[in-house]
Design a protein around this motif. Structure first.
Motif, PDB file in Angstrom:
ATOM      1  N   ARG A   1       0.846  -1.195   0.000  1.00  0.00           N
ATOM      2  CA  ARG A   1       0.000   0.000   0.000  1.00  0.00           C
ATOM      3  C   ARG A   1       0.880   1.243   0.000  1.00  0.00           C
ATOM      4  O   ARG A   1       0.638   2.190  -0.767  1.00  0.00           O
TER       5      ARG A   1
ATOM      6  N   ARG B   1     -12.034  -8.633   1.538  1.00  0.00           N
ATOM      7  CA  ARG B   1     -12.703  -7.365   1.820  1.00  0.00           C
ATOM      8  C   ARG B   1     -11.654  -6.280   2.112  1.00  0.00           C
ATOM      9  O   ARG B   1     -11.755  -5.154   1.615  1.00  0.00           O
ATOM     10  N   TYR B   2     -10.650  -6.625   2.904  1.00  0.00           N
ATOM     11  CA  TYR B   2      -9.581  -5.689   3.236  1.00  0.00           C
ATOM     12  C   TYR B   2      -8.813  -5.272   1.986  1.00  0.00           C
ATOM     13  O   TYR B   2      -8.540  -4.087   1.771  1.00  0.00           O
TER      14      TYR B   2
ATOM     15  N   ASN C   1      -9.904  -5.290  -1.079  1.00  0.00           N
ATOM     16  CA  ASN C   1     -10.788  -4.435  -1.891  1.00  0.00           C
ATOM     17  C   ASN C   1     -10.827  -3.011  -1.347  1.00  0.00           C
ATOM     18  O   ASN C   1     -10.861  -2.048  -2.121  1.00  0.00           O
ATOM     19  N   GLU C   2     -10.836  -2.867  -0.009  1.00  0.00           N
ATOM     20  CA  GLU C   2     -10.832  -1.530   0.587  1.00  0.00           C
ATOM     21  C   GLU C   2      -9.537  -0.785   0.266  1.00  0.00           C
ATOM     22  O   GLU C   2      -9.558   0.399  -0.080  1.00  0.00           O
ATOM     23  N   VAL C   3      -8.422  -1.492   0.383  1.00  0.00           N
ATOM     24  CA  VAL C   3      -7.126  -0.869   0.083  1.00  0.00           C
ATOM     25  C   VAL C   3      -7.074  -0.448  -1.382  1.00  0.00           C
ATOM     26  O   VAL C   3      -6.651   0.670  -1.709  1.00  0.00           O
TER      27      VAL C   3
ATOM     28  N   ALA D   1      -9.588   0.235  -3.288  1.00  0.00           N
ATOM     29  CA  ALA D   1     -10.505   1.361  -3.489  1.00  0.00           C
ATOM     30  C   ALA D   1      -9.834   2.669  -3.075  1.00  0.00           C
ATOM     31  O   ALA D   1      -9.972   3.687  -3.766  1.00  0.00           O
ATOM     32  N   GLU D   2      -9.101   2.647  -1.961  1.00  0.00           N
ATOM     33  CA  GLU D   2      -8.377   3.850  -1.523  1.00  0.00           C
ATOM     34  C   GLU D   2      -7.331   4.265  -2.559  1.00  0.00           C
ATOM     35  O   GLU D   2      -7.187   5.451  -2.864  1.00  0.00           O
TER      36      GLU D   2
END
Length: 171
Positions: A42, A94-95, A97-99, A101-102
């Motif tokens: 990230r 899910r985690y 996908n969130e990363v 998306a950010e």
């Protein structure tokens, strides 16, 4: 002196907040290593986004997004077990996908900003800033030239011989 500096650095390092692991992360399985690796990626991907501002730099999604298969390959874990069959797999997906998306939002903001302020090569200032700076500099040059002329005239009068000054009535 050096020891004090090193002690202070060590104290600062200890006082820095550590990343809190999500509930689904456990050191008993690959979830902890996967979570750490995603955090590392990230930061790398965010740095890539920060340093690039052309749309063509983002033509490959692998340059700014993280794939589950990439994480699995780096950890030496099966992609299927990491993403699908383990107890933590739904949480990891899910985690991830969130990363992603950010990172996608950061990329879009960067491209929007780059489109609003198009690149002008090595010129960092906008045209209006350059115009005002140019007019200000021209005004200062005129003032300095006028001051220089005045100094030259006074210097010339100071260099005149005394009889000439008396004839001119400057003495």
């Amino acid at each position: 002196m050096v020891m004090d500096y090193l002690k202070r650095r060590a104290e600062e390092k200890c006082s820095e907040p550590h990343l809190e692991c999500p509930e689904w992360v456990s050191s008993k399985n690959a979830s902890f290593r996967a979570w750490q690796y995603v955090e590392q990626l990230r930061n790398e991907k965010a740095l890539y986004i920060k340093r690039h501002d052309k749309a063509k730099d983002f033509s490959k999604k692998g340059a700014y997004l993280i794939k589950g298969s990439e994480v699995a390959a780096a950890l030496g874990v099966s992609r299927a077990s990491l993403n699908n069959t383990s107890n933590y797999s739904p949480y990891f997906r899910r985690y991830l996908n969130e990363v992603n998306a950010e990172l996608e939002v950061a990329k879009e903001e960067k491209l929007k900003k780059a489109k609003k302020e198009p690149s002008r090569g090595s010129i960092r200032s906008s045209k209006s800033q350059l115009f005002t700076a140019n007019t200000e500099l021209k005004r200062k040059i005129c003032e300095l030239e006028a001051k220089k002329v005045e100094e030259l005239v006074l210097y010339a009068f100071d260099q005149l011989p005394l009889p000439v000054k008396k004839k001119l009535g400057l003495d």
